[in-house]
Design a protein around this motif. Sequence first.
Motif, PDB file in Angstrom:
ATOM      1  N   ASN A 148      30.897 -21.640  26.359  1.00  0.00           N
ATOM      2  CA  ASN A 148      32.086 -22.077  25.615  1.00  0.00           C
ATOM      3  C   ASN A 148      31.873 -21.911  24.118  1.00  0.00           C
ATOM      4  O   ASN A 148      32.761 -21.432  23.400  1.00  0.00           O
ATOM      5  N   ARG A 149      30.704 -22.312  23.659  1.00  0.00           N
ATOM      6  CA  ARG A 149      30.380 -22.180  22.242  1.00  0.00           C
ATOM      7  C   ARG A 149      30.374 -20.716  21.835  1.00  0.00           C
ATOM      8  O   ARG A 149      30.884 -20.349  20.765  1.00  0.00           O
ATOM      9  N   SER A 150      29.813 -19.858  22.690  1.00  0.00           N
ATOM     10  CA  SER A 150      29.744 -18.423  22.385  1.00  0.00           C
ATOM     11  C   SER A 150      31.140 -17.809  22.296  1.00  0.00           C
ATOM     12  O   SER A 150      31.411 -16.994  21.407  1.00  0.00           O
ATOM     13  N   VAL A 151      32.024 -18.194  23.221  1.00  0.00           N
ATOM     14  CA  VAL A 151      33.392 -17.656  23.213  1.00  0.00           C
ATOM     15  C   VAL A 151      34.131 -18.094  21.958  1.00  0.00           C
ATOM     16  O   VAL A 151      34.844 -17.294  21.326  1.00  0.00           O
ATOM     17  N   ILE A 152      33.968 -19.355  21.564  1.00  0.00           N
ATOM     18  CA  ILE A 152      34.641 -19.866  20.358  1.00  0.00           C
ATOM     19  C   ILE A 152      34.155 -19.116  19.119  1.00  0.00           C
ATOM     20  O   ILE A 152      34.957 -18.687  18.272  1.00  0.00           O
ATOM     21  N   ILE A 153      32.842 -18.948  19.001  1.00  0.00           N
ATOM     22  CA  ILE A 153      32.279 -18.236  17.850  1.00  0.00           C
ATOM     23  C   ILE A 153      32.733 -16.777  17.849  1.00  0.00           C
ATOM     24  O   ILE A 153      33.126 -16.238  16.800  1.00  0.00           O
ATOM     25  N   ALA A 154      32.690 -16.130  19.024  1.00  0.00           N
ATOM     26  CA  ALA A 154      33.105 -14.729  19.121  1.00  0.00           C
ATOM     27  C   ALA A 154      34.575 -14.560  18.761  1.00  0.00           C
ATOM     28  O   ALA A 154      34.948 -13.594  18.079  1.00  0.00           O
ATOM     29  N   THR A 155      35.409 -15.502  19.197  1.00  0.00           N
ATOM     30  CA  THR A 155      36.844 -15.429  18.876  1.00  0.00           C
ATOM     31  C   THR A 155      37.080 -15.584  17.383  1.00  0.00           C
ATOM     32  O   THR A 155      37.852 -14.828  16.782  1.00  0.00           O
ATOM     33  N   ALA A 156      36.401 -16.560  16.781  1.00  0.00           N
ATOM     34  CA  ALA A 156      36.568 -16.804  15.341  1.00  0.00           C
ATOM     35  C   ALA A 156      36.102 -15.602  14.522  1.00  0.00           C
ATOM     36  O   ALA A 156      36.797 -15.161  13.589  1.00  0.00           O
TER      37      ALA A 156
END
Length: 418
Positions: A203-211
């Motif tokens: 979840n953290r990786s997806v949020i960072i990648a999206t940002a």
Amino acid sequence: MKYKDWKIWISELPWHLKWFVILVLIRPIVDNFYYLKNISPLLSPLYFVGIATPILCIVAITLYRKKDHSIFDFLFGAWTVFMLISLFFMFIFDPLSKTFLEYLLKLTMPIYLFFFLRLLIRSRRDLDGVLQSFIYSSFFVITVFLFEIIVKPIKVQQTRGLERIQGTYGDVMNYAIYISLGFLIVCYFYLRNKKIGDMIKSNRSVIIATALSLACLFKISHTASYGVFIVILALFILFNLKTNKTAGIVFIVVVGSLGYFFGASTIEEKIAPLIKTDLAVYEGTKANERLFHGRVGRWKMMLEEYSEFPVAAQLFGMPLIIKDTYPYVGTGSHNDFVRILFFTGFFGFTVYLLILINIFRRLKYLCSSDYFLALGTFMILFMYSVSTCPTLYAPLIYILYSVLCYLALPKAVLSESK
């Protein structure tokens, strides 16, 4: 794939395969020296990579032939024949020149990389290893990008009233490639993880990648990449709804909220200038030739010229006219479908379409996460092909063809992942 698993995987690879993983890792660094070629080819690492890659691929293919064959091997073999026919006539027109040698290495890249990757990708573990290597390589790109937006832009171009940063890369597509593929791979690993602990990290990786993806998109002002990002995000939400409805609904709420509060102003400021001409065509105030920033007019002109060539040149490729066709078979058309038609003729173009069709035919053997990766990969290839030439960009081919070679594995191997 966890770092310790990735280290074990790469340590087990023989050197005739391991060099490729190292190349994936260092490629973003090498690409930063693009402009050294203007001083001297001997100073540019890209030239050494461009020469060494096909040599190492051909050596591995020759010495370590695979036993299993697929429809993709046959189709790429046929495509190779049409490429060689065109290259033969290009050689006749411009023998042993520096330009011909550059085009020879670039135009044949899809072929020698495909057959090499058929040796490397023998299981999903191999595919995950290559994808993880690409993620690690992206750290350098992220560092350069953050430097440009926080400290100072390295290089800025103007496009349709917007500023576009591209670092020391030769093309804004370098950033676009790492945005699109990086976001796709992070989403893929998220869908792969089933354990609660891994899901939290994912979840953290997806949020960072999206940002990071959105921040970079707003700075590179690349229309096709906006479309690619939206499609991957839509696919990601759709596949989440199938496998984890709660996560899917949460993503919809978050994306919807961000779109509601920031969507209108962002579209007006960052996206509207890029599609203003296309909207004018839709409204009827500008000619159809102005679509895609005038690319449609270019395609019509080039296709009309192509239709006047001898039948042999139309069937086997424009180089058969034995004239200067570099602008047509290179990036000059700004459309990979048109470029491939010009380069390998109607026959070669038909073979290429059959390759794309067979990608879809293999999807039914895949589990949900693999299906997402394969479909996302296809959409990246297809959407970029409309306005640029993705099969001429090495970092993009590294990943696209790794996924393709995974699809080329026997059905039993693919079914094991379900």
